[in-house]
Design a protein around this motif. Structure first.
Motif, PDB file in Angstrom:
ATOM      1  N   UNK A   1      -2.557  10.375  22.723  1.00 29.68           N
ATOM      2  CA  UNK A   1      -1.291  10.254  23.436  1.00 29.68           C
ATOM      3  C   UNK A   1      -0.355  11.307  22.843  1.00 29.68           C
ATOM      4  N   UNK A   2       0.432  11.983  23.680  1.00 36.45           N
ATOM      5  CA  UNK A   2       1.333  13.021  23.163  1.00 36.45           C
ATOM      6  C   UNK A   2       2.319  12.516  22.101  1.00 36.45           C
ATOM      7  N   UNK A   3       2.627  11.229  22.092  1.00 34.31           N
ATOM      8  CA  UNK A   3       3.575  10.697  21.118  1.00 34.31           C
ATOM      9  C   UNK A   3       2.978  10.563  19.722  1.00 34.31           C
ATOM     10  N   UNK A   4       1.660  10.583  19.618  1.00 38.86           N
ATOM     11  CA  UNK A   4       0.988  10.311  18.346  1.00 38.86           C
ATOM     12  C   UNK A   4       0.695  11.588  17.566  1.00 38.86           C
ATOM     13  N   UNK A   5       1.013  11.567  16.282  1.00 37.14           N
ATOM     14  CA  UNK A   5       0.561  12.637  15.392  1.00 37.14           C
ATOM     15  C   UNK A   5      -0.913  12.435  15.077  1.00 37.14           C
ATOM     16  N   UNK A   6      -1.334  11.166  15.067  1.00 38.45           N
ATOM     17  CA  UNK A   6      -2.734  10.810  14.850  1.00 38.45           C
ATOM     18  C   UNK A   6      -3.021   9.569  15.672  1.00 38.45           C
ATOM     19  N   UNK A   7      -4.144   9.564  16.378  1.00 36.24           N
ATOM     20  CA  UNK A   7      -4.555   8.413  17.187  1.00 36.24           C
ATOM     21  C   UNK A   7      -5.965   8.023  16.779  1.00 36.24           C
ATOM     22  N   UNK A   8      -6.264   6.727  16.861  1.00 37.50           N
ATOM     23  CA  UNK A   8      -7.575   6.252  16.447  1.00 37.50           C
ATOM     24  C   UNK A   8      -7.938   4.980  17.176  1.00 37.50           C
TER      25      UNK A   8
END
Length: 61
Positions: A26-33
């Motif tokens: 997601x564009x809002x996340x610096x890191x997604x998991x």
């Protein structure tokens, strides 16, 4: 100085969007998991917002 973790409404909303889409990222996340994010991959001495929905996690710094 240590890393400060806090619940972020923006990160929670992004995690919800990822869960709804059944896709990581997601564009809002610096890191997604999916599943627990690896804390070794986040910056030290930072303020990190977290949010999750189901198995999806979003971290913002």
């Amino acid at each position: 100085m240590t890393t400060t973790w806090y619940t972020s409404p923006a990160a929670k909303a992004a995690a919800h969007r990822m869960a709804d889409a059944d896709a990581v990222g997601d564009p809002a996340c610096s890191m997604a998991a999916v599943g627990q994010p690896d804390p070794g991959l986040v910056p030290w001495n930072s303020r990190i917002g977290i949010g999750h929905h189901g198995a999806y996690w979003c971290l913002v710094w």
